[in-house]
Structures are given as structure tokens and as C-alpha cells.
Design a protein around this motif. Structure first.
Motif, mmCIF file in Angstrom:
data_model
loop_
_atom_site.group_PDB
_atom_site.id
_atom_site.type_symbol
_atom_site.label_atom_id
_atom_site.label_comp_id
_atom_site.label_asym_id
_atom_site.label_seq_id
_atom_site.Cartn_x
_atom_site.Cartn_y
_atom_site.Cartn_z
ATOM 1 N N VAL A 280 0.697 -8.267 5.342
ATOM 2 C CA VAL A 280 0.413 -9.660 5.030
ATOM 3 C C VAL A 280 -0.882 -10.105 5.681
ATOM 4 O O VAL A 280 -1.280 -9.592 6.731
ATOM 5 N N VAL A 281 -1.521 -11.079 5.045
ATOM 6 C CA VAL A 281 -2.759 -11.642 5.561
ATOM 7 C C VAL A 281 -2.812 -13.109 5.192
ATOM 8 O O VAL A 281 -2.359 -13.508 4.121
ATOM 9 N N ALA A 282 -3.373 -13.905 6.097
ATOM 10 C CA ALA A 282 -3.609 -15.315 5.802
ATOM 11 C C ALA A 282 -4.884 -15.389 4.983
ATOM 12 O O ALA A 282 -5.943 -15.011 5.459
ATOM 13 N N GLY A 283 -4.777 -15.851 3.763
ATOM 14 C CA GLY A 283 -5.930 -15.889 2.881
ATOM 15 C C GLY A 283 -5.646 -15.104 1.619
ATOM 16 O O GLY A 283 -4.581 -14.498 1.464
ATOM 17 N N PHE B 287 0.860 -1.175 0.000
ATOM 18 C CA PHE B 287 0.000 0.000 0.000
ATOM 19 C C PHE B 287 0.901 1.231 0.000
ATOM 20 O O PHE B 287 2.100 1.123 0.276
ATOM 21 N N ARG B 288 0.336 2.372 -0.280
ATOM 22 C CA ARG B 288 1.099 3.608 -0.176
ATOM 23 C C ARG B 288 0.204 4.716 0.343
ATOM 24 O O ARG B 288 -1.019 4.671 0.185
ATOM 25 N N GLN B 289 0.856 5.680 0.948
ATOM 26 C CA GLN B 289 0.132 6.835 1.466
ATOM 27 C C GLN B 289 0.916 8.093 1.156
ATOM 28 O O GLN B 289 2.027 8.281 1.668
ATOM 29 N N ARG C 234 -7.345 -5.958 -1.618
ATOM 30 C CA ARG C 234 -7.230 -4.525 -1.876
ATOM 31 C C ARG C 234 -7.672 -3.674 -0.688
ATOM 32 O O ARG C 234 -7.487 -2.462 -0.690
ATOM 33 N N SER C 235 -8.247 -4.318 0.311
ATOM 34 C CA SER C 235 -8.759 -3.570 1.456
ATOM 35 C C SER C 235 -7.760 -3.574 2.596
ATOM 36 O O SER C 235 -7.372 -4.625 3.085
ATOM 37 N N SER C 236 -7.343 -2.402 3.047
ATOM 38 C CA SER C 236 -6.353 -2.323 4.129
ATOM 39 C C SER C 236 -6.887 -2.903 5.435
ATOM 40 O O SER C 236 -6.105 -3.346 6.277
ATOM 41 N N SER C 237 -8.179 -2.949 5.593
ATOM 42 C CA SER C 237 -8.755 -3.479 6.824
ATOM 43 C C SER C 237 -8.604 -4.997 6.941
ATOM 44 O O SER C 237 -8.837 -5.563 8.008
ATOM 45 N N SER C 238 -8.188 -5.649 5.862
ATOM 46 C CA SER C 238 -8.003 -7.098 5.887
ATOM 47 C C SER C 238 -6.727 -7.513 6.611
ATOM 48 O O SER C 238 -6.557 -8.672 6.955
ATOM 49 N N PHE D 291 -4.208 0.989 -2.116
ATOM 50 C CA PHE D 291 -3.663 -0.269 -2.612
ATOM 51 C C PHE D 291 -2.738 -0.027 -3.787
ATOM 52 O O PHE D 291 -3.029 0.802 -4.659
ATOM 53 N N VAL D 292 -1.632 -0.780 -3.830
ATOM 54 C CA VAL D 292 -0.688 -0.678 -4.944
ATOM 55 C C VAL D 292 -0.594 -2.007 -5.694
ATOM 56 O O VAL D 292 -0.828 -2.065 -6.904
ATOM 57 N N ALA D 293 -0.232 -3.067 -4.985
ATOM 58 C CA ALA D 293 -0.043 -4.366 -5.633
ATOM 59 C C ALA D 293 -0.115 -5.463 -4.585
ATOM 60 O O ALA D 293 0.254 -5.254 -3.431
#
Length: 123
Positions: free
Chosen positions: A97-100, A36-38, A105-109, A46-48
Motif C-alpha cells: 500500500v501507498v498513500a497516493g 506484485f508477484r515474484q 507500478r513501481s515497487s519502490s513507491s 507488478f500485477v494489479a
């Protein structure tokens, strides 16, 4: 769990930068990883991303054809190669990182985040 983002710096427009996200405390091959970037005064975006299971990559429209995300399971690292940089790419870049492999694209994930690395593109 720690994510160490590095590789940012000052670069001229049209130049390239390679960011790295080194993970410790988890095996990055079993997590989907996203950049992500800010930018100053703007929301995080979201970036990639690269999915853990089949390695499918996804890119924001603004970076398609210029950025490439890749994963090195041996080094436990995900990289973001950024080419043809534009001043509008200036931002703090974060890996997460997230498991799944859903809602990447959602930062809340995301539960785990790196500290961010600043990329400044001069015109």
C-alpha cells in the motif's frame, strides 16, 4: 501497520484462486493497494493496483481479462480474483500500500508490504 496476505495454494491450470490482503493500522480506503508477484529466479513484477481516490484499477498485460482487483472498505481488505490460471502465474504474491495514486507500478513507491502468499499452478 500490518498487511496480511492470504489465499494462496496449489491449483490446476485453468482454475481460480482468490487472494486477500487485510490491513490493520491504517484505513485501506485512503491508500492505493497493489499486488506484485515474484516467480522463482525472477524479479518482482507488478500485477494489479487499485487507486485510493477513485478506485481506478490497472493490470499488467499478462493478467488482463483474467484477474480482477477489488476493495472492501468495511472489511479493510483488498482482494485479487485470479481466474484462468496458467503455470506462468506461479509466484509468491505480495500486497503493498501507498498513500497516493502515482507510480503505482513501481515497487519502490511502497513502504508497507504484506508477507506474501504462494500460488502454484500445475499444468
Amino acid at each position: 501497520v500490518q498487511l496480511q496476505a492470504s489465499g494462496g495454494g496449489l491449483v490446476q491450470a485453468g482454475g481460480s484462486v482468490r487472494l486477500s490482503c487485510i490491513a490493520s493500522g491504517l484505513s485501506i480506503s485512503t491508500y492505493s493497494t497493489t499486488w506484485f508477484r515474484q516467480a522463482p529466479g525472477k524479479a518482482r513484477e507488478f500485477v494489479a493496483s487499485i487507486a485510493w481516490d477513485d478506485g481506478t484499477s490497472d493490470y499488467a498485460e499478462a493478467v488482463v481479462g483474467r484477474f480482477a482487483i477489488s476493495r472492501d472498505d468495511f472489511k479493510n481488505t483488498v482482494s485479487l480474483q485470479m481466474d484462468s490460471l496458467k503455470p506462468e502465474d506461479t509466484a509468491v504474491y505480495y500486497c503493498a500500500v501507498v498513500a497516493g495514486a502515482t507510480r503505482l507500478r513501481s515497487s519502490s513507491s511502497y513502504a508497507y508490504w504484506g508477507q506474501g502468499t504462494l500460488v502454484t499452478v500445475s499444468s
